[in-house]
Design a protein around this motif. Structure first.
Motif, PDB file in Angstrom:
ATOM      1  N   GLY A 129     -41.076  -1.663  23.952  1.00  0.00           N
ATOM      2  CA  GLY A 129     -41.249  -0.535  23.047  1.00  0.00           C
ATOM      3  C   GLY A 129     -42.254   0.444  23.608  1.00  0.00           C
ATOM      4  O   GLY A 129     -42.688   0.326  24.756  1.00  0.00           O
ATOM      5  N   PRO A 130     -42.655   1.409  22.795  1.00  0.00           N
ATOM      6  CA  PRO A 130     -43.599   2.421  23.279  1.00  0.00           C
ATOM      7  C   PRO A 130     -45.011   1.878  23.416  1.00  0.00           C
ATOM      8  O   PRO A 130     -45.416   0.950  22.714  1.00  0.00           O
ATOM      9  CB  PRO A 130     -43.529   3.518  22.213  1.00  0.00           C
ATOM     10  CG  PRO A 130     -43.138   2.802  20.961  1.00  0.00           C
ATOM     11  CD  PRO A 130     -42.217   1.697  21.414  1.00  0.00           C
ATOM     12  N   ALA A 131     -45.756   2.451  24.334  1.00  0.00           N
ATOM     13  CA  ALA A 131     -47.211   2.295  24.436  1.00  0.00           C
ATOM     14  C   ALA A 131     -47.740   3.699  24.705  1.00  0.00           C
ATOM     15  O   ALA A 131     -46.965   4.630  24.930  1.00  0.00           O
ATOM     16  CB  ALA A 131     -47.583   1.337  25.559  1.00  0.00           C
ATOM     17  N   HIS A 132     -49.052   3.868  24.647  1.00  0.00           N
ATOM     18  CA  HIS A 132     -49.587   5.171  24.991  1.00  0.00           C
ATOM     19  C   HIS A 132     -50.848   5.012  25.828  1.00  0.00           C
ATOM     20  O   HIS A 132     -51.567   4.015  25.735  1.00  0.00           O
ATOM     21  CB  HIS A 132     -49.872   6.016  23.743  1.00  0.00           C
ATOM     22  CG  HIS A 132     -51.130   5.639  23.023  1.00  0.00           C
ATOM     23  ND1 HIS A 132     -52.370   6.143  23.365  1.00  0.00           N
ATOM     24  CD2 HIS A 132     -51.350   4.814  21.979  1.00  0.00           C
ATOM     25  CE1 HIS A 132     -53.294   5.643  22.557  1.00  0.00           C
ATOM     26  NE2 HIS A 132     -52.706   4.825  21.715  1.00  0.00           N
ATOM     27  N   ALA A 133     -51.082   5.998  26.673  1.00  0.00           N
ATOM     28  CA  ALA A 133     -52.304   6.077  27.468  1.00  0.00           C
ATOM     29  C   ALA A 133     -52.872   7.474  27.277  1.00  0.00           C
ATOM     30  O   ALA A 133     -52.211   8.465  27.608  1.00  0.00           O
ATOM     31  CB  ALA A 133     -52.012   5.813  28.946  1.00  0.00           C
ATOM     32  N   ASP A 134     -54.057   7.561  26.666  1.00  0.00           N
ATOM     33  CA  ASP A 134     -54.677   8.843  26.324  1.00  0.00           C
ATOM     34  C   ASP A 134     -53.728   9.733  25.516  1.00  0.00           C
ATOM     35  O   ASP A 134     -53.676  10.955  25.693  1.00  0.00           O
ATOM     36  CB  ASP A 134     -55.137   9.582  27.587  1.00  0.00           C
ATOM     37  CG  ASP A 134     -56.348   8.909  28.228  1.00  0.00           C
ATOM     38  OD1 ASP A 134     -57.000   8.091  27.552  1.00  0.00           O
ATOM     39  OD2 ASP A 134     -56.641   9.198  29.400  1.00  0.00           O
ATOM     40  N   GLY A 135     -52.985   9.096  24.619  1.00  0.00           N
ATOM     41  CA  GLY A 135     -52.132   9.842  23.698  1.00  0.00           C
ATOM     42  C   GLY A 135     -50.740  10.138  24.203  1.00  0.00           C
ATOM     43  O   GLY A 135     -49.872  10.528  23.412  1.00  0.00           O
ATOM     44  N   ASP A 136     -50.486   9.975  25.500  1.00  0.00           N
ATOM     45  CA  ASP A 136     -49.151  10.215  26.049  1.00  0.00           C
ATOM     46  C   ASP A 136     -48.359   8.920  26.016  1.00  0.00           C
ATOM     47  O   ASP A 136     -48.755   7.918  26.633  1.00  0.00           O
ATOM     48  CB  ASP A 136     -49.244  10.740  27.483  1.00  0.00           C
ATOM     49  CG  ASP A 136     -49.669  12.196  27.535  1.00  0.00           C
ATOM     50  OD1 ASP A 136     -49.491  12.899  26.524  1.00  0.00           O
ATOM     51  OD2 ASP A 136     -50.178  12.626  28.582  1.00  0.00           O
ATOM     52  N   TRP A 137     -47.240   8.909  25.310  1.00  0.00           N
ATOM     53  CA  TRP A 137     -46.468   7.690  25.148  1.00  0.00           C
ATOM     54  C   TRP A 137     -45.570   7.446  26.361  1.00  0.00           C
ATOM     55  O   TRP A 137     -45.208   8.357  27.089  1.00  0.00           O
ATOM     56  CB  TRP A 137     -45.618   7.757  23.883  1.00  0.00           C
ATOM     57  CG  TRP A 137     -44.331   8.520  24.045  1.00  0.00           C
ATOM     58  CD1 TRP A 137     -44.148   9.869  23.991  1.00  0.00           C
ATOM     59  CD2 TRP A 137     -43.046   7.953  24.320  1.00  0.00           C
ATOM     60  NE1 TRP A 137     -42.836  10.182  24.208  1.00  0.00           N
ATOM     61  CE2 TRP A 137     -42.125   9.036  24.405  1.00  0.00           C
ATOM     62  CE3 TRP A 137     -42.570   6.666  24.497  1.00  0.00           C
ATOM     63  CZ2 TRP A 137     -40.771   8.847  24.659  1.00  0.00           C
ATOM     64  CZ3 TRP A 137     -41.212   6.472  24.752  1.00  0.00           C
ATOM     65  CH2 TRP A 137     -40.335   7.554  24.832  1.00  0.00           C
ATOM     66  N   PHE A 138     -45.229   6.188  26.571  1.00  0.00           N
ATOM     67  CA  PHE A 138     -44.282   5.813  27.613  1.00  0.00           C
ATOM     68  C   PHE A 138     -43.626   4.499  27.196  1.00  0.00           C
ATOM     69  O   PHE A 138     -44.169   3.745  26.375  1.00  0.00           O
ATOM     70  CB  PHE A 138     -44.975   5.662  28.978  1.00  0.00           C
ATOM     71  CG  PHE A 138     -46.041   4.595  29.020  1.00  0.00           C
ATOM     72  CD1 PHE A 138     -45.775   3.323  29.505  1.00  0.00           C
ATOM     73  CD2 PHE A 138     -47.330   4.866  28.566  1.00  0.00           C
ATOM     74  CE1 PHE A 138     -46.753   2.343  29.551  1.00  0.00           C
ATOM     75  CE2 PHE A 138     -48.327   3.902  28.609  1.00  0.00           C
ATOM     76  CZ  PHE A 138     -48.030   2.633  29.096  1.00  0.00           C
ATOM     77  N   ASN A 139     -42.448   4.242  27.727  1.00  0.00           N
ATOM     78  CA  ASN A 139     -41.768   2.981  27.437  1.00  0.00           C
ATOM     79  C   ASN A 139     -42.431   1.863  28.224  1.00  0.00           C
ATOM     80  O   ASN A 139     -42.634   1.975  29.437  1.00  0.00           O
ATOM     81  CB  ASN A 139     -40.284   3.078  27.804  1.00  0.00           C
ATOM     82  CG  ASN A 139     -39.489   3.861  26.779  1.00  0.00           C
ATOM     83  OD1 ASN A 139     -39.607   3.624  25.585  1.00  0.00           O
ATOM     84  ND2 ASN A 139     -38.693   4.818  27.232  1.00  0.00           N
ATOM     85  N   ALA A 140     -42.785   0.789  27.528  1.00  0.00           N
ATOM     86  CA  ALA A 140     -43.453  -0.342  28.163  1.00  0.00           C
ATOM     87  C   ALA A 140     -42.660  -1.613  27.881  1.00  0.00           C
ATOM     88  O   ALA A 140     -41.909  -1.699  26.900  1.00  0.00           O
ATOM     89  CB  ALA A 140     -44.876  -0.478  27.645  1.00  0.00           C
ATOM     90  N   GLY A 141     -42.857  -2.598  28.725  1.00  0.00           N
ATOM     91  CA  GLY A 141     -42.158  -3.855  28.574  1.00  0.00           C
ATOM     92  C   GLY A 141     -42.827  -4.775  27.562  1.00  0.00           C
ATOM     93  O   GLY A 141     -43.607  -4.352  26.714  1.00  0.00           O
ATOM     94  N   THR A 142     -42.530  -6.052  27.686  1.00  0.00           N
ATOM     95  CA  THR A 142     -43.066  -7.033  26.742  1.00  0.00           C
ATOM     96  C   THR A 142     -44.460  -7.514  27.132  1.00  0.00           C
ATOM     97  O   THR A 142     -45.143  -8.125  26.321  1.00  0.00           O
ATOM     98  CB  THR A 142     -42.125  -8.242  26.641  1.00  0.00           C
ATOM     99  OG1 THR A 142     -41.920  -8.797  27.953  1.00  0.00           O
ATOM    100  CG2 THR A 142     -40.774  -7.832  26.069  1.00  0.00           C
ATOM    101  N   THR A 143     -44.884  -7.249  28.366  1.00  0.00           N
ATOM    102  CA  THR A 143     -46.208  -7.672  28.827  1.00  0.00           C
ATOM    103  C   THR A 143     -46.998  -6.448  29.278  1.00  0.00           C
ATOM    104  O   THR A 143     -46.513  -5.627  30.053  1.00  0.00           O
ATOM    105  CB  THR A 143     -46.101  -8.673  29.993  1.00  0.00           C
ATOM    106  OG1 THR A 143     -45.365  -9.825  29.565  1.00  0.00           O
ATOM    107  CG2 THR A 143     -47.482  -9.109  30.453  1.00  0.00           C
TER     108      THR A 143
END
Length: 278
Positions: free
Chosen positions: A249-263
């Motif tokens: 699902g999504p994660a974010h780094a400094d407010g910019d979201w990106f698709n991330a895996g399960t780990t």
């Protein structure tokens, strides 16, 4: 010095700031596409690189110079300005410029999530979903962020996580998990109120799912820097964090979201960026 300006970020156009900088005789370059600020910063011959924009612009410029002998300056004019506000940098561009010219510096920590650099906070769960919806809405500003947050909360289902901090592991249901190098998301919303940006540690904030009726009290503590006092909020510190979840699902780094895996692997990089502060 080189001033790197994102002309479309944040709440207002940058024409007045650009005109002021050019009148003072400074070198100004505007970005033209995503990732451009990182390229400009990395390839610049100047020793002080100033990001003029929001959290995304600051992140790009910092990525370009972290680990080098270059120094980051910030003139914040974005929607959130989390790193700048944590460092006490004024949102009034003339005051921010005066602080840059005064030249006081601090070495700060940086961090990575699955190899992606962040300098303020990263996270998964509710806030990452909101970041995705905010970006896809095509509208900027705090009011739109609040609107997206309230819509998301009504239908949000907390996820199950396995959390490992420096070798200690446990399972936890959570509405969101934020890992902070600095204290806040932006706009003085201090999600990790005890964070110290130069202590060699990351602050992990785990927030339980709460009823809608509890949100105003939680928001009040968030904005007053006392979120850690709420019994539904769990705070930890560490250098190396691994978070596992059941689905991508999504994660974010400094407010910019990106698709991330399960780990998700999150690590601190101690005192790896020099920043000009007031």
């Amino acid at each position: 010095m080189l001033f790197i300006v994102n002309p479309i970020s944040g709440r207002r156009r940058k024409s007045r700031i650009i005109a002021h900088l050019q009148k003072k005789g400074f070198k100004v370059v505007c970005t033209g596409y995503a990732g451009h600020a990182e390229e400009l910063a990395r390839n610049a011959q100047e020793r002080i690189i100033v990001a003029v924009g929001g959290d995304g612009t600051v992140n790009e410029v910092a990525r370009g110079i972290a680990g080098s002998d270059k120094t980051l300056g910030i003139i914040p004019c974005g929607s959130g300005d989390g790193l700048a506000l944590h460092l006490g940098i004024s949102r009034y561009y003339k005051r921010a410029l005066n602080a840059i010219l005064a030249g006081k510096t601090q070495m700060i920590d940086t961090a990575t999530i699955n190899g992606r650099a962040f300098f303020s906070v990263c996270g998964i769960g509710f806030d990452a979903v909101v970041s995705e919806k905010f970006a896809k809405s095509g509208r900027r500003g705090l009011l739109n962020y609040i609107e997206q947050g309230l819509k998301t909360w009504k239908e949000y289902v907390p996820e199950k996580y396995t959390i490992n901090i420096d070798g200690k592991e446990w399972k936890n249901d959570a509405a969101l998990i934020t890992v902070g190098n600095s204290s806040q998301w932006g706009n003085n919303a201090r999600i990790a109120p005890l964070a110290d940006i130069s202590d060699g540690l990351l602050d992990i904030t785990i927030v339980d799912m709460v009823g809608t009726i509890e949100l105003p009290a939680l928001a009040y503590l968030l904005m007053t820097g006392r979120l850690d006092r709420n019994q539904r909020v769990h705070c930890h510190r560490g250098k190396s964090i691994t978070i596992r979840r059941e689905v991508s699902g999504p994660a974010h780094a400094d407010g910019d979201w990106f698709n991330a895996g399960t780990t998700l692997e999150i690590k601190i990089h101690e005192k790896s960026l020099k920043v000009i502060i007031p």
